[in-house]
Design a protein around this motif. Sequence first.
Motif, PDB file in Angstrom:
ATOM      1  N   LEU A  76     -34.910 -57.223  11.014  1.00 25.92           N
ATOM      2  CA  LEU A  76     -35.552 -58.424  10.410  1.00 25.92           C
ATOM      3  C   LEU A  76     -35.914 -59.339  11.304  1.00 25.92           C
ATOM      4  O   LEU A  76     -37.260 -59.906  11.079  1.00 25.92           O
ATOM      5  N   LYS A  77     -34.955 -59.902  12.426  1.00 25.98           N
ATOM      6  CA  LYS A  77     -35.427 -60.552  13.227  1.00 25.98           C
ATOM      7  C   LYS A  77     -36.671 -60.173  13.997  1.00 25.98           C
ATOM      8  O   LYS A  77     -37.495 -60.975  14.544  1.00 25.98           O
TER       9      LYS A  77
ATOM     10  N   ASN B  86     -40.377 -66.964   8.210  1.00 27.57           N
ATOM     11  CA  ASN B  86     -39.160 -66.591   7.382  1.00 27.57           C
ATOM     12  C   ASN B  86     -39.426 -64.903   6.943  1.00 27.57           C
ATOM     13  O   ASN B  86     -40.418 -64.495   6.772  1.00 27.57           O
TER      14      ASN B  86
ATOM     15  N   GLU C 234     -33.738 -63.905   4.252  1.00 29.37           N
ATOM     16  CA  GLU C 234     -32.643 -63.241   4.841  1.00 29.37           C
ATOM     17  C   GLU C 234     -32.695 -63.491   6.350  1.00 29.37           C
ATOM     18  O   GLU C 234     -31.688 -63.411   6.908  1.00 29.37           O
ATOM     19  N   ALA C 235     -34.156 -63.978   6.823  1.00 33.82           N
ATOM     20  CA  ALA C 235     -34.016 -64.363   7.993  1.00 33.82           C
ATOM     21  C   ALA C 235     -34.969 -65.529   8.382  1.00 33.82           C
ATOM     22  O   ALA C 235     -36.015 -65.659   7.527  1.00 33.82           O
ATOM     23  N   HIS C 236     -34.936 -66.604   9.189  1.00 32.10           N
ATOM     24  CA  HIS C 236     -35.911 -67.813   9.341  1.00 32.10           C
ATOM     25  C   HIS C 236     -35.729 -68.263  10.685  1.00 32.10           C
ATOM     26  O   HIS C 236     -34.910 -68.345  11.221  1.00 32.10           O
ATOM     27  N   THR C 237     -36.815 -69.020  10.942  1.00 29.41           N
ATOM     28  CA  THR C 237     -36.770 -69.820  12.396  1.00 29.41           C
ATOM     29  C   THR C 237     -37.805 -70.872  12.055  1.00 29.41           C
ATOM     30  O   THR C 237     -38.622 -70.818  11.568  1.00 29.41           O
TER      31      THR C 237
ATOM     32  N   LEU D 140     -39.702 -60.658  12.449  1.00 30.20           N
ATOM     33  CA  LEU D 140     -40.266 -62.221  12.074  1.00 30.20           C
ATOM     34  C   LEU D 140     -40.960 -62.427  13.577  1.00 30.20           C
ATOM     35  O   LEU D 140     -42.015 -62.993  13.694  1.00 30.20           O
ATOM     36  N   THR D 141     -40.271 -61.806  14.808  1.00 31.07           N
ATOM     37  CA  THR D 141     -40.627 -62.439  16.077  1.00 31.07           C
ATOM     38  C   THR D 141     -42.196 -61.785  16.106  1.00 31.07           C
ATOM     39  O   THR D 141     -42.977 -62.590  16.836  1.00 31.07           O
TER      40      THR D 141
ATOM     41  N   LYS E 152     -23.961 -56.046   5.095  1.00 33.95           N
ATOM     42  CA  LYS E 152     -23.461 -57.641   4.641  1.00 33.95           C
ATOM     43  C   LYS E 152     -22.822 -57.153   3.384  1.00 33.95           C
ATOM     44  O   LYS E 152     -23.284 -56.197   2.485  1.00 33.95           O
TER      45      LYS E 152
ATOM     46  N   GLY F  23     -30.291 -56.618  10.447  1.00 35.57           N
ATOM     47  CA  GLY F  23     -30.439 -57.909  10.986  1.00 35.57           C
ATOM     48  C   GLY F  23     -31.380 -58.056  12.102  1.00 35.57           C
ATOM     49  O   GLY F  23     -32.341 -58.691  12.141  1.00 35.57           O
TER      50      GLY F  23
ATOM     51  N   GLN G  78     -38.074 -62.469   3.861  1.00 34.51           N
ATOM     52  CA  GLN G  78     -37.464 -62.149   2.550  1.00 34.51           C
ATOM     53  C   GLN G  78     -37.338 -60.902   2.294  1.00 34.51           C
ATOM     54  O   GLN G  78     -38.310 -59.924   2.567  1.00 34.51           O
TER      55      GLN G  78
END
Length: 283
Positions: free
Chosen positions: A121-122, A138, A152-155, A125-126, A71, A118, A140
């Motif tokens: 990070l997902k 999320n 940086e990622a969230h759901t 989180l999962t 990024k 990316g 961070q």
Amino acid sequence: MTEPGQTAADDGADHDEQLRLRAEVRDLRARARAHALIAEAQGVLRERYALSDADSAFTLMRLASQRFNVKMRTLAEILLSAPRPRDREAPWFPRRARLAQPALSFPAARRVGPGNRGGVLKAVLTQTLAVVGTDMGNVQLVDRVRGGLRIEAHTGLTADFVDFFGHVGEHGTSCARAARDVAQVTVHDVETDPVFTASAREAILAAGSRACHSVPLTTASGLCVGMVSAHLDHPLGGLTTAQLKALEAVGAQAGQWLAWHERTVVLDALEYLHALGNGSAQP
């Protein structure tokens, strides 16, 4: 409540306009945070490589970003925090060790491609949400320039939540405490836990979260480089020993992977940018 002379349709239109304006403000704030950092990095590059304008500096960053799938904001952040090259013509990081990509053994990471931050990070989180048993959360990362943590990622979280907690400092939230103590933190009930400031508590409750659990992402040396947090829509009695152990493993593996990514992929991108700037590489 409808004012005299105002119809329900007018109320609906006003509400829609308020939502649109709030979304626009959130977007502007997010863009401003990233733009300021990138603009600062452009200024450094212009001075370092005697570039004629900001567009030339932006082009160098864009080329490095695209080639290494990093990024622009990340590239700018590390560029600003890394030591200045000792020699404009020589490699920027001449003696760094190249290590193999660390393995991620938890199920959610099995389909992530090499070097895909990316995707990692997902997956973190999962996996965390699966262990805790919720669908809100999320990730961070530590902000190298400003300090604190940034999302940086969230759901499953509202746009207002992501806007409010887009960047958090070192106090006033459970994730800040977890980062400071480098330890997992459970908030059993957001309404009563004293860790939150009044505004943070209000923002979390407004998003439908009544409990949360934060797990630091740590390097092999124990340094916190990020945080993953799970949110629940009901008070939480506590997590089992098995859950805490599983989350600790996710945090350790993720932290070590992130440290590798920064030392390898991101520095490769900076080295390429440096070579473009001094003319020893072509796009």
